[in-house]
Design a protein around this motif. Structure first.
Motif, PDB file in Angstrom:
ATOM      1  N   ARG A   1      12.112  -9.349  19.003  1.00  9.82           N
ATOM      2  CA  ARG A   1      12.998  -8.304  19.528  1.00  9.82           C
ATOM      3  C   ARG A   1      12.408  -6.931  19.261  1.00  9.82           C
ATOM      4  O   ARG A   1      12.046  -6.612  18.111  1.00  9.82           O
ATOM      5  CB  ARG A   1      14.372  -8.403  18.872  1.00  9.82           C
ATOM      6  CG  ARG A   1      15.283  -7.237  19.251  1.00  9.82           C
ATOM      7  CD  ARG A   1      16.658  -7.362  18.648  1.00  9.82           C
ATOM      8  NE  ARG A   1      17.465  -6.186  18.958  1.00  9.82           N
ATOM      9  CZ  ARG A   1      18.754  -6.067  18.628  1.00  9.82           C
ATOM     10  NH1 ARG A   1      19.373  -7.045  18.012  1.00  9.82           N
ATOM     11  NH2 ARG A   1      19.413  -4.963  18.926  1.00  9.82           N
ATOM     12  N   SER A   2      12.320  -6.101  20.289  1.00 12.19           N
ATOM     13  CA  SER A   2      11.866  -4.728  20.107  1.00 12.19           C
ATOM     14  C   SER A   2      12.898  -3.954  19.296  1.00 12.19           C
ATOM     15  O   SER A   2      14.111  -4.043  19.555  1.00 12.19           O
ATOM     16  CB  SER A   2      11.658  -4.048  21.460  1.00 12.19           C
ATOM     17  OG  SER A   2      11.259  -2.702  21.269  1.00 12.19           O
ATOM     18  N   ILE A   3      12.417  -3.187  18.302  1.00 16.17           N
ATOM     19  CA  ILE A   3      13.343  -2.451  17.433  1.00 16.17           C
ATOM     20  C   ILE A   3      13.172  -0.938  17.539  1.00 16.17           C
ATOM     21  O   ILE A   3      13.817  -0.198  16.802  1.00 16.17           O
ATOM     22  CB  ILE A   3      13.151  -2.885  15.964  1.00 16.17           C
ATOM     23  CG1 ILE A   3      11.731  -2.546  15.489  1.00 16.17           C
ATOM     24  CG2 ILE A   3      13.466  -4.357  15.787  1.00 16.17           C
ATOM     25  CD1 ILE A   3      11.558  -2.652  13.999  1.00 16.17           C
ATOM     26  N   CYS A   4      12.324  -0.473  18.436  1.00 13.87           N
ATOM     27  CA  CYS A   4      11.985   0.954  18.485  1.00 13.87           C
ATOM     28  C   CYS A   4      13.186   1.848  18.783  1.00 13.87           C
ATOM     29  O   CYS A   4      13.173   3.033  18.438  1.00 13.87           O
ATOM     30  CB  CYS A   4      10.875   1.196  19.504  1.00 13.87           C
ATOM     31  SG  CYS A   4       9.278   0.526  18.991  1.00 13.87           S
ATOM     32  N   ASP A   5      14.227   1.300  19.398  1.00 12.94           N
ATOM     33  CA  ASP A   5      15.396   2.111  19.733  1.00 12.94           C
ATOM     34  C   ASP A   5      16.492   1.997  18.679  1.00 12.94           C
ATOM     35  O   ASP A   5      17.591   2.532  18.871  1.00 12.94           O
ATOM     36  CB  ASP A   5      15.950   1.697  21.096  1.00 12.94           C
ATOM     37  CG  ASP A   5      16.398   0.237  21.135  1.00 12.94           C
ATOM     38  OD1 ASP A   5      15.939  -0.539  20.261  1.00 12.94           O
ATOM     39  OD2 ASP A   5      17.184  -0.119  22.030  1.00 12.94           O
ATOM     40  N   LEU A   6      16.219   1.332  17.557  1.00 13.87           N
ATOM     41  CA  LEU A   6      17.236   1.105  16.537  1.00 13.87           C
ATOM     42  C   LEU A   6      17.122   2.111  15.399  1.00 13.87           C
ATOM     43  O   LEU A   6      16.031   2.585  15.066  1.00 13.87           O
ATOM     44  CB  LEU A   6      17.118  -0.310  15.971  1.00 13.87           C
ATOM     45  CG  LEU A   6      17.249  -1.466  16.962  1.00 13.87           C
ATOM     46  CD1 LEU A   6      17.147  -2.796  16.227  1.00 13.87           C
ATOM     47  CD2 LEU A   6      18.561  -1.372  17.744  1.00 13.87           C
ATOM     48  N   THR A   7      18.247   2.421  14.767  1.00 11.70           N
ATOM     49  CA  THR A   7      18.284   3.295  13.603  1.00 11.70           C
ATOM     50  C   THR A   7      17.846   2.516  12.363  1.00 11.70           C
ATOM     51  O   THR A   7      17.810   1.275  12.374  1.00 11.70           O
ATOM     52  CB  THR A   7      19.699   3.830  13.382  1.00 11.70           C
ATOM     53  OG1 THR A   7      20.584   2.708  13.165  1.00 11.70           O
ATOM     54  CG2 THR A   7      20.181   4.620  14.590  1.00 11.70           C
ATOM     55  N   PRO A   8      17.499   3.215  11.260  1.00 12.29           N
ATOM     56  CA  PRO A   8      17.076   2.497  10.049  1.00 12.29           C
ATOM     57  C   PRO A   8      18.097   1.481   9.556  1.00 12.29           C
ATOM     58  O   PRO A   8      17.728   0.377   9.144  1.00 12.29           O
ATOM     59  CB  PRO A   8      16.868   3.627   9.036  1.00 12.29           C
ATOM     60  CG  PRO A   8      16.474   4.804   9.866  1.00 12.29           C
ATOM     61  CD  PRO A   8      17.305   4.674  11.111  1.00 12.29           C
ATOM     62  N   ASP A   9      19.389   1.831   9.588  1.00 13.76           N
ATOM     63  CA  ASP A   9      20.392   0.889   9.099  1.00 13.76           C
ATOM     64  C   ASP A   9      20.504  -0.332  10.012  1.00 13.76           C
ATOM     65  O   ASP A   9      20.753  -1.450   9.541  1.00 13.76           O
ATOM     66  CB  ASP A   9      21.756   1.571   8.941  1.00 13.76           C
ATOM     67  CG  ASP A   9      22.285   2.142  10.244  1.00 13.76           C
ATOM     68  OD1 ASP A   9      21.568   2.945  10.864  1.00 13.76           O
ATOM     69  OD2 ASP A   9      23.408   1.778  10.650  1.00 13.76           O
ATOM     70  N   GLN A  10      20.308  -0.129  11.316  1.00 21.67           N
ATOM     71  CA  GLN A  10      20.320  -1.261  12.238  1.00 21.67           C
ATOM     72  C   GLN A  10      19.116  -2.173  11.993  1.00 21.67           C
ATOM     73  O   GLN A  10      19.235  -3.403  12.075  1.00 21.67           O
ATOM     74  CB  GLN A  10      20.331  -0.765  13.684  1.00 21.67           C
ATOM     75  CG  GLN A  10      21.645  -0.116  14.101  1.00 21.67           C
ATOM     76  CD  GLN A  10      21.556   0.558  15.459  1.00 21.67           C
ATOM     77  OE1 GLN A  10      20.505   1.061  15.846  1.00 21.67           O
ATOM     78  NE2 GLN A  10      22.664   0.564  16.194  1.00 21.67           N
ATOM     79  N   ARG A  11      17.977  -1.586  11.693  1.00 18.67           N
ATOM     80  CA  ARG A  11      16.791  -2.385  11.380  1.00 18.67           C
ATOM     81  C   ARG A  11      16.990  -3.159  10.080  1.00 18.67           C
ATOM     82  O   ARG A  11      16.589  -4.316   9.965  1.00 18.67           O
ATOM     83  CB  ARG A  11      15.556  -1.482  11.296  1.00 18.67           C
ATOM     84  CG  ARG A  11      15.261  -0.767  12.615  1.00 18.67           C
ATOM     85  CD  ARG A  11      14.009   0.073  12.555  1.00 18.67           C
ATOM     86  NE  ARG A  11      13.963   1.017  13.674  1.00 18.67           N
ATOM     87  CZ  ARG A  11      12.871   1.528  14.201  1.00 18.67           C
ATOM     88  NH1 ARG A  11      11.689   1.201  13.674  1.00 18.67           N
ATOM     89  NH2 ARG A  11      12.915   2.366  15.208  1.00 18.67           N
ATOM     90  N   ALA A  12      17.618  -2.518   9.110  1.00 15.42           N
ATOM     91  CA  ALA A  12      17.913  -3.213   7.847  1.00 15.42           C
ATOM     92  C   ALA A  12      18.852  -4.390   8.086  1.00 15.42           C
ATOM     93  O   ALA A  12      18.673  -5.471   7.521  1.00 15.42           O
ATOM     94  CB  ALA A  12      18.517  -2.235   6.847  1.00 15.42           C
TER      95      ALA A  12
END
Length: 238
Positions: free
Chosen positions: A69-80
Protein backbone atom coordinates in the motif's frame (compact mmCIF):
# COMPACT_ATOMS: atom_id res chain seq x y z
CA UNK A 1 -0.51 -9.71 0.50
CA UNK A 2 2.81 -8.32 -0.75
CA UNK A 3 5.93 -10.51 -0.38
CA UNK A 4 7.77 -7.49 1.02
CA UNK A 5 6.96 -5.22 3.94
CA UNK A 6 8.73 -2.08 2.74
CA UNK A 7 9.23 -1.17 -0.91
CA UNK A 8 10.73 2.17 -1.93
CA UNK A 9 11.13 2.98 -5.59
CA UNK A 10 12.82 5.89 -7.40
CA UNK A 11 12.38 8.15 -4.37
CA UNK A 12 13.25 11.85 -4.33
CA UNK A 13 12.76 13.80 -1.10
CA UNK A 14 13.07 17.51 -0.33
CA UNK A 15 13.35 19.30 3.02
CA UNK A 16 12.06 22.76 2.21
CA UNK A 17 13.81 23.75 -0.99
CA UNK A 18 16.76 21.38 -0.47
CA UNK A 19 16.86 17.95 -2.07
CA UNK A 20 18.07 15.39 0.48
CA UNK A 21 17.35 12.06 -1.26
CA UNK A 22 17.76 11.06 -4.92
CA UNK A 23 16.54 7.97 -6.78
CA UNK A 24 16.43 5.76 -3.68
CA UNK A 25 15.40 2.12 -4.20
CA UNK A 26 15.02 -0.20 -1.23
CA UNK A 27 13.10 -3.43 -0.60
CA UNK A 28 12.90 -5.19 2.77
CA UNK A 29 11.11 -8.53 3.17
CA UNK A 30 9.40 -10.02 6.24
CA UNK A 31 11.88 -11.22 8.86
CA UNK A 32 14.78 -9.13 7.52
CA UNK A 33 16.95 -6.59 9.32
CA UNK A 34 18.78 -4.08 7.12
CA UNK A 35 21.56 -1.71 8.17
CA UNK A 36 22.05 1.74 6.65
CA UNK A 37 25.58 3.17 6.74
CA UNK A 38 26.83 6.54 5.57
CA UNK A 39 28.71 9.68 6.61
CA UNK A 40 27.07 12.49 8.54
CA UNK A 41 24.75 14.51 6.31
CA UNK A 42 24.37 11.75 3.73
CA UNK A 43 20.57 11.50 4.08
CA UNK A 44 20.20 8.48 6.37
CA UNK A 45 17.99 10.16 8.96
CA UNK A 46 16.15 12.00 6.19
CA UNK A 47 15.15 8.63 4.72
CA UNK A 48 13.70 7.44 8.02
CA UNK A 49 11.86 10.73 8.52
CA UNK A 50 10.47 10.53 4.99
CA UNK A 51 9.26 6.97 5.62
CA UNK A 52 7.44 8.19 8.75
CA UNK A 53 6.09 11.28 6.95
CA UNK A 54 7.64 13.78 9.37
CA UNK A 55 7.69 17.43 8.18
CA UNK A 56 9.45 19.17 6.53
CA UNK A 57 10.41 16.10 4.48
CA UNK A 58 8.25 15.63 1.40
CA UNK A 59 8.30 13.10 -1.41
CA UNK A 60 8.48 14.73 -4.84
CA UNK A 61 9.02 11.58 -6.92
CA UNK A 62 8.67 7.85 -6.47
CA UNK A 63 6.75 5.86 -3.89
CA UNK A 64 6.92 4.28 -0.43
CA UNK A 65 4.78 1.18 0.14
CA UNK A 66 4.01 -0.82 3.27
CA UNK A 67 2.66 -4.30 2.54
CA UNK A 68 1.85 -3.19 -0.99
CA UNK A 69 0.00 0.00 0.00
CA UNK A 70 1.32 3.44 -0.92
CA UNK A 71 1.66 5.58 2.21
CA UNK A 72 2.93 8.87 0.76
CA UNK A 73 -0.42 10.60 1.34
CA UNK A 74 -0.70 9.49 4.98
CA UNK A 75 0.13 11.46 8.14
CA UNK A 76 2.70 10.12 10.65
CA UNK A 77 0.00 8.87 13.01
CA UNK A 78 -1.77 7.09 10.15
CA UNK A 79 1.51 5.42 9.17
CA UNK A 80 2.04 4.36 12.78
CA UNK A 81 -1.45 2.87 12.87
CA UNK A 82 -0.62 0.85 9.73
CA UNK A 83 2.45 -0.68 11.37
CA UNK A 84 5.44 1.70 11.33
CA UNK A 85 7.36 2.45 14.51
CA UNK A 86 10.46 4.60 14.89
CA UNK A 87 13.11 5.08 17.57
CA UNK A 88 14.10 8.72 17.12
CA UNK A 89 17.45 10.38 17.78
CA UNK A 90 15.96 13.48 19.43
CA UNK A 91 12.40 12.83 20.59
CA UNK A 92 10.51 15.51 22.58
CA UNK A 93 10.11 15.66 26.33
CA UNK A 94 6.55 14.98 27.50
CA UNK A 95 5.93 16.76 30.80
CA UNK A 96 3.38 15.16 33.09
CA UNK A 97 3.31 11.76 31.37
CA UNK A 98 5.20 8.96 33.09
CA UNK A 99 6.56 5.88 31.36
CA UNK A 100 4.08 3.64 33.18
CA UNK A 101 1.16 5.93 32.30
CA UNK A 102 2.09 5.79 28.63
CA UNK A 103 2.51 2.01 28.79
CA UNK A 104 -0.95 1.73 30.37
CA UNK A 105 -2.57 3.84 27.65
CA UNK A 106 -0.88 1.59 25.07
CA UNK A 107 -2.23 -1.49 26.92
CA UNK A 108 1.31 -2.77 27.35
CA UNK A 109 1.77 -2.90 31.14
CA UNK A 110 3.13 -6.46 31.16
CA UNK A 111 5.47 -5.76 28.26
CA UNK A 112 6.75 -2.66 30.04
CA UNK A 113 7.57 -4.61 33.19
CA UNK A 114 9.53 -7.26 31.28
CA UNK A 115 11.39 -5.07 28.80
CA UNK A 116 12.08 -2.21 31.21
CA UNK A 117 14.02 -4.68 33.33
CA UNK A 118 15.93 -5.96 30.28
CA UNK A 119 16.90 -2.40 29.31
CA UNK A 120 17.74 -1.37 32.90
CA UNK A 121 14.87 1.12 32.99
CA UNK A 122 12.69 -0.32 35.76
CA UNK A 123 13.70 2.57 38.03
CA UNK A 124 12.39 5.01 35.40
CA UNK A 125 8.78 3.82 35.71
CA UNK A 126 7.54 7.02 37.37
CA UNK A 127 9.79 9.37 35.42
CA UNK A 128 8.23 11.71 32.85
CA UNK A 129 8.94 10.75 29.25
CA UNK A 130 12.44 11.94 28.26
CA UNK A 131 12.43 14.68 30.94
CA UNK A 132 15.95 14.93 32.31
CA UNK A 133 17.06 11.80 30.44
CA UNK A 134 20.65 11.54 29.27
CA UNK A 135 21.32 10.80 25.58
CA UNK A 136 21.82 7.13 26.32
CA UNK A 137 18.69 6.93 28.46
CA UNK A 138 16.65 8.45 25.65
CA UNK A 139 17.94 5.78 23.24
CA UNK A 140 17.08 2.98 25.65
CA UNK A 141 13.59 4.40 26.17
CA UNK A 142 13.04 4.75 22.43
CA UNK A 143 13.77 1.02 22.00
CA UNK A 144 11.51 0.17 24.94
CA UNK A 145 8.77 2.37 23.43
CA UNK A 146 8.75 0.20 20.29
CA UNK A 147 8.14 -2.91 22.40
CA UNK A 148 5.07 -1.13 23.80
CA UNK A 149 3.88 0.05 20.38
CA UNK A 150 4.27 -3.41 18.78
CA UNK A 151 4.75 -2.22 15.15
CA UNK A 152 5.45 -4.49 12.19
CA UNK A 153 8.15 -2.33 10.61
CA UNK A 154 10.87 -0.94 12.88
CA UNK A 155 13.01 2.13 12.19
CA UNK A 156 16.04 2.84 14.39
CA UNK A 157 18.02 6.08 14.02
CA UNK A 158 21.53 5.38 15.41
CA UNK A 159 20.24 3.46 18.47
CA UNK A 160 23.75 2.95 19.93
CA UNK A 161 24.85 6.58 19.63
CA UNK A 162 25.41 8.09 23.08
CA UNK A 163 24.77 4.77 24.85
CA UNK A 164 27.48 3.78 27.32
CA UNK A 165 29.32 0.52 26.73
CA UNK A 166 27.53 -1.08 29.67
CA UNK A 167 24.17 -0.75 27.91
CA UNK A 168 25.03 -1.18 24.22
CA UNK A 169 24.74 -4.97 24.59
CA UNK A 170 21.29 -4.63 26.18
CA UNK A 171 20.10 -2.23 23.47
CA UNK A 172 21.44 -4.46 20.68
CA UNK A 173 19.94 -7.61 22.21
CA UNK A 174 16.58 -5.87 22.60
CA UNK A 175 16.57 -4.73 18.97
CA UNK A 176 17.45 -8.22 17.77
CA UNK A 177 14.79 -9.80 19.98
CA UNK A 178 12.08 -7.40 18.84
CA UNK A 179 12.99 -7.55 15.15
CA UNK A 180 12.97 -11.36 15.10
CA UNK A 181 9.71 -11.69 16.99
CA UNK A 182 6.22 -11.56 15.50
CA UNK A 183 3.48 -9.02 16.00
CA UNK A 184 0.42 -9.70 18.11
CA UNK A 185 -1.40 -11.00 15.01
CA UNK A 186 1.48 -13.32 14.07
CA UNK A 187 3.06 -11.29 11.26
CA UNK A 188 6.83 -11.26 10.82
CA UNK A 189 8.50 -7.94 11.53
CA UNK A 190 11.29 -6.23 9.62
CA UNK A 191 13.71 -3.44 10.52
CA UNK A 192 15.92 -0.72 9.09
CA UNK A 193 18.73 0.41 11.42
CA UNK A 194 20.99 3.41 10.92
CA UNK A 195 24.42 2.92 12.44
CA UNK A 196 27.43 5.21 12.36
CA UNK A 197 29.72 3.43 14.82
CA UNK A 198 28.87 -0.12 13.73
CA UNK A 199 28.88 -1.30 17.36
CA UNK A 200 25.29 -2.51 17.01
CA UNK A 201 26.47 -5.17 14.53
CA UNK A 202 28.03 -7.07 17.43
CA UNK A 203 24.52 -7.77 18.74
CA UNK A 204 22.11 -7.39 15.81
CA UNK A 205 22.37 -10.14 13.17
CA UNK A 206 21.68 -7.91 10.17
CA UNK A 207 20.86 -9.56 6.84
CA UNK A 208 21.84 -6.78 4.44
CA UNK A 209 23.69 -3.45 4.56
CA UNK A 210 23.31 -0.38 2.37
CA UNK A 211 25.71 2.52 1.99
CA UNK A 212 24.26 5.99 1.49
CA UNK A 213 26.32 8.92 0.19
CA UNK A 214 24.96 12.30 -0.95
CA UNK A 215 21.35 11.15 -0.69
CA UNK A 216 21.79 8.01 -2.79
CA UNK A 217 22.23 4.33 -1.93
CA UNK A 218 25.50 3.56 -3.71
CA UNK A 219 26.20 0.00 -2.52
CA UNK A 220 24.47 -3.03 -0.98
CA UNK A 221 26.11 -6.07 0.55
CA UNK A 222 27.06 -8.11 3.62
CA UNK A 223 26.82 -5.93 6.76
CA UNK A 224 30.09 -6.84 8.44
CA UNK A 225 32.07 -6.87 5.20
CA UNK A 226 30.70 -3.46 4.27
CA UNK A 227 31.50 -2.00 7.67
CA UNK A 228 35.05 -3.36 7.50
CA UNK A 229 35.35 -1.70 4.08
CA UNK A 230 34.14 1.58 5.57
CA UNK A 231 36.71 1.38 8.35
CA UNK A 232 39.47 0.73 5.82
CA UNK A 233 38.45 2.91 2.87
CA UNK A 234 35.78 5.33 4.03
CA UNK A 235 32.39 5.81 2.43
CA UNK A 236 33.00 4.90 -1.18
CA UNK A 237 31.30 2.35 -3.41
CA UNK A 238 32.91 -1.07 -3.62
Amino acid sequence: MSDNILKIRDLDVFAGETQVLRDVDLTIHPGEVHILLGPNGSGKSSLLQAIMGVPPFRVTKGDIRLNGRSICDLTPDQRAALGFGMAYQKPPEIDGVTLTALAHVMRADATFATEAAALDMADFAQREVNVGFSGGEIKRWEVLKLFLQNPQFLLFDEPESGVDLEHIAAVGAAIERLARSRTANGAKRAALVITHTGFILDYVKADTAHMMVDGRIIATGDPKEMFEQVKSNGYHAA
